[in-house]
Every structure is written in C-alpha cells, then in structure tokens.
Write an enzyme that holds these catalytic residues in place. Structure first.
Site, PDB file in Angstrom:
ATOM      1  N   CYS A  79       0.816  -1.225   0.000  1.00 58.68           N
ATOM      2  CA  CYS A  79       0.000   0.000   0.000  1.00 58.68           C
ATOM      3  C   CYS A  79       0.842   1.264   0.000  1.00 58.68           C
ATOM      4  O   CYS A  79       0.352   2.335  -0.349  1.00 58.68           O
ATOM      5  CB  CYS A  79      -0.925   0.006   1.207  1.00 58.68           C
ATOM      6  SG  CYS A  79      -0.024  -0.025   2.765  1.00 58.68           S
TER       7      CYS A  79
ATOM      8  N   CYS B  27      -2.524  -3.397   8.463  1.00 55.47           N
ATOM      9  CA  CYS B  27      -2.291  -2.087   9.096  1.00 55.47           C
ATOM     10  C   CYS B  27      -1.951  -2.291  10.572  1.00 55.47           C
ATOM     11  O   CYS B  27      -1.093  -1.605  11.120  1.00 55.47           O
ATOM     12  CB  CYS B  27      -3.514  -1.193   8.960  1.00 55.47           C
ATOM     13  SG  CYS B  27      -4.274  -1.189   7.331  1.00 55.47           S
TER      14      CYS B  27
ATOM     15  N   ASP C 108       1.918   2.791   2.602  1.00 59.90           N
ATOM     16  CA  ASP C 108       1.705   3.584   3.811  1.00 59.90           C
ATOM     17  C   ASP C 108       2.956   3.545   4.693  1.00 59.90           C
ATOM     18  O   ASP C 108       3.688   2.556   4.692  1.00 59.90           O
ATOM     19  CB  ASP C 108       0.514   3.024   4.609  1.00 59.90           C
ATOM     20  CG  ASP C 108      -0.809   3.254   3.889  1.00 59.90           C
ATOM     21  OD1 ASP C 108      -0.789   3.874   2.818  1.00 59.90           O
ATOM     22  OD2 ASP C 108      -1.854   2.810   4.404  1.00 59.90           O
TER      23      ASP C 108
ATOM     24  N   CYS D  79      -3.727   4.952   5.501  1.00 64.67           N
ATOM     25  CA  CYS D  79      -5.182   4.799   5.487  1.00 64.67           C
ATOM     26  C   CYS D  79      -5.784   5.022   6.877  1.00 64.67           C
ATOM     27  O   CYS D  79      -5.067   5.128   7.873  1.00 64.67           O
ATOM     28  CB  CYS D  79      -5.518   3.396   5.002  1.00 64.67           C
ATOM     29  SG  CYS D  79      -5.066   2.132   6.186  1.00 64.67           S
TER      30      CYS D  79
HETATM   31 FE1  FES Z   1      -1.610  -0.359   4.239  1.00 67.35          FE
HETATM   32 FE2  FES Z   1      -3.489   0.561   5.818  1.00 67.35          FE
HETATM   33  S1  FES Z   1      -3.697  -0.001   3.735  1.00 67.35           S
HETATM   34  S2  FES Z   1      -1.384   0.369   6.270  1.00 67.35           S
END
Ligand code: FES
Length: 126
Positions: free
Chosen positions: A33, A102, A35, A58
């Site tokens: 992702c 996450c 993040d 997110c």
């Molecule tokens: Fe990857 Fe939330 S979608 S940390």
C-alpha cells in the site's frame, strides 16, 4: 467498511504528533500500500513513559497507530514488546480482512523503535 470504533479512533486519534525529544523512533512501511508509520517513544528506567506517531496512510493505519501507542504507554520495554497486532485489533473490535496488515505495521513500528533504542543503548538490552 469500518466499525464505529475504528472511525472514532481515526477521527480523534491519540498521540498523533511528532516527538522531537524522543529516545527512539521506529519506522515501517507497507510494501503493497505504500503507507508509512513512524512511532516515537520516550523511555525512562526501562519504562515507556510516552509514545506518539506520525502515520501517512489509510484510516485503519491511523486508528491502529493510535491504539498501539496508547497500549505501550506506561509499560516496561518487555511488556511493550509483547503488544501484538491482535491486541490492537481487539481494542478496535474488528478490522476488515484487507486492513489487517495495518495492525501488523503498528506492532512492527513499536518493535522497530525499541530495536533502535537498544542499538543506541546496547548495555541496557535485557
Ligand atoms: Fe496499508 Fe493501511 S492499507 S497500512
């Protein structure tokens, strides 16, 4: 997709700030992702006296960072290392399956910060 607890935690996260005088910082990223989660800890006499985070990601990354930093505050380093992503999810009630990673990032960010703490203070490693 999120339950009310996750939404509340995302809207009003605790400990969402930089900590310039942190004793250690941990940073992890989600390879899929993109993040990024950064965790700051203050440690005194083997106890996590303060914890905060900066997360670029997110809603559930922010919610899990908030919960994880709250969970480790006031714990000894040994206890903080035992905080798992499952506990973080439990605190939130549930997370959608595709958002489970996450919570794993939150656990890893805490562990990375403590790892870095011991790199700076190898004499304190238990
Ligand atoms: Fe990857 Fe939330 S979608 S940390």
């Amino acid at each position: 997709m999120y339950n009310q607890k996750v939404i509340d935690e995302f809207r009003n996260p605790q400990n969402a700030h930089e900590m310039p005088d942190a004793d250690c910082v941990g940073e992890v990223g989600g390879p899929e992702c993109g993040d990024i989660m950064r965790v700051y800890l203050k440690i005194k006499d083997g106890v996590v006296t303060d914890a905060s985070f900066l997360t670029f990601g997110c809603a559930s990354a922010i919610a899990t960072s908030s919960v994880a930093t709250r969970l480790v505050k006031g714990k000894t380093i040994a206890e903080a290392l035992k905080v798992t992503n499952k506990q973080v999810v439990q605190e939130l009630g549930e997370l959608p399956a595709q958002k489970y990673h996450c919570s794993v990032l939150a656990e890893e960010a805490i562990k990375d910060a403590i790892d870095n703490y011991y790199k700076q203070h190898p004499e304190l490693k238990q």
